[in-house]
Design an enzyme around this catalytic site. Structure first.
Site, short mmCIF file in Angstrom:
data_model
loop_
_atom_site.label_atom_id
_atom_site.label_comp_id
_atom_site.label_asym_id
_atom_site.label_seq_id
_atom_site.Cartn_x
_atom_site.Cartn_y
_atom_site.Cartn_z
N GLU A 27 0.78 -1.15 -0.33
CA GLU A 27 -0.17 -0.23 0.07
C GLU A 27 0.52 1.11 -0.21
OE1 GLU A 27 -0.11 -2.19 2.14
OE2 GLU A 27 -2.03 -3.46 3.00
N CYS A 66 -1.94 -2.93 7.63
CA CYS A 66 -1.42 -2.73 8.96
C CYS A 66 -1.43 -1.61 9.79
CB CYS A 66 0.40 -3.36 8.60
SG CYS A 66 1.36 -1.56 8.21
ZN ZN Z 1 1.40 -2.00 5.21
#
Ligand code: ZN
Length: 176
Positions: free
Chosen positions: A68, A103
């Site tokens: 990302e 995350c």
């Molecule tokens: Zn990440």
């Protein structure tokens, strides 16, 4: 995997969430297999134009970079701005497809992907996720709640979980 052998863009059907998730998966296969992280793929889409704006995969850019993160950095390059000004440059609504949930904590101390996404939450309105993060490295990833609280919708695109996990854990030690 078949998807990686030909142009991934061509596989995407207009308006197909699963198509974009397949594209994210094929992007993930370009990530180097390592025992210490997941091979994740991310795709930023302008839903109004049904156009792929940028892609990213784990370790694509120098450093210990996440999918990302790479996707967002490449978006900034595309629009010739720093990530700080990215939200002003992006189309009104951007959808982010990622094979694994972003995350919310990084053991390395780097900015978690969730925070990078939330920083442009006035443009990224929806995150499509292929699988939740297995609790190998970080337990209790709180990204869904953080995204929700920032006004970002999280949608699970079902049906590719097995392929996504197989790609994600390709460099990991196989359990006996
Ligand atoms: Zn990440």
């Amino acid at each position: 995997m078949a998807e990686s052998t030909h142009s991934p863009i061509a596989d995407v059907q207009p308006g197909s969430h699963k198509g974009y998730m397949r594209l994210a998966l094929s992007v993930a296969t370009r990530s180097p297999p390592k025992p210490t992280n997941y091979r994740v793929g991310a795709v930023a889409v302008d839903p109004a134009k049904d156009e792929v704006l940028a892609t990213g995969f784990t370790l694509e850019l120098p450093g210990n970079t996440h999918a990302e993160q790479c996707c967002i950095e490449k978006l900034a390059r595309k629009y010739s701005v720093t990530t700080e000004y990215l939200s002003d440059a992006l189309p009104d609504v951007v959808a982010l497809y990622t094979t694994m949930e972003p995350c919310s904590l990084r053991l390395s101390g780097n900015t978690p992907c969730v925070d990078r996404i939330i920083a442009i939450s006035n443009r990224i309105k929806i995150v499509y996720v292929g699988v939740r993060e297995p609790e190998t490295f970080v337990s209790d990833n709180s990204s869904y709640r953080k995204l929700f609280e920032a006004g970002i919708q999280v949608v699970h695109v079902k049906g590719l979980e097995d392929d996504i996990l197989q790609v994600a854990t390709a460099g990991h030690e196989k359990r006996a």
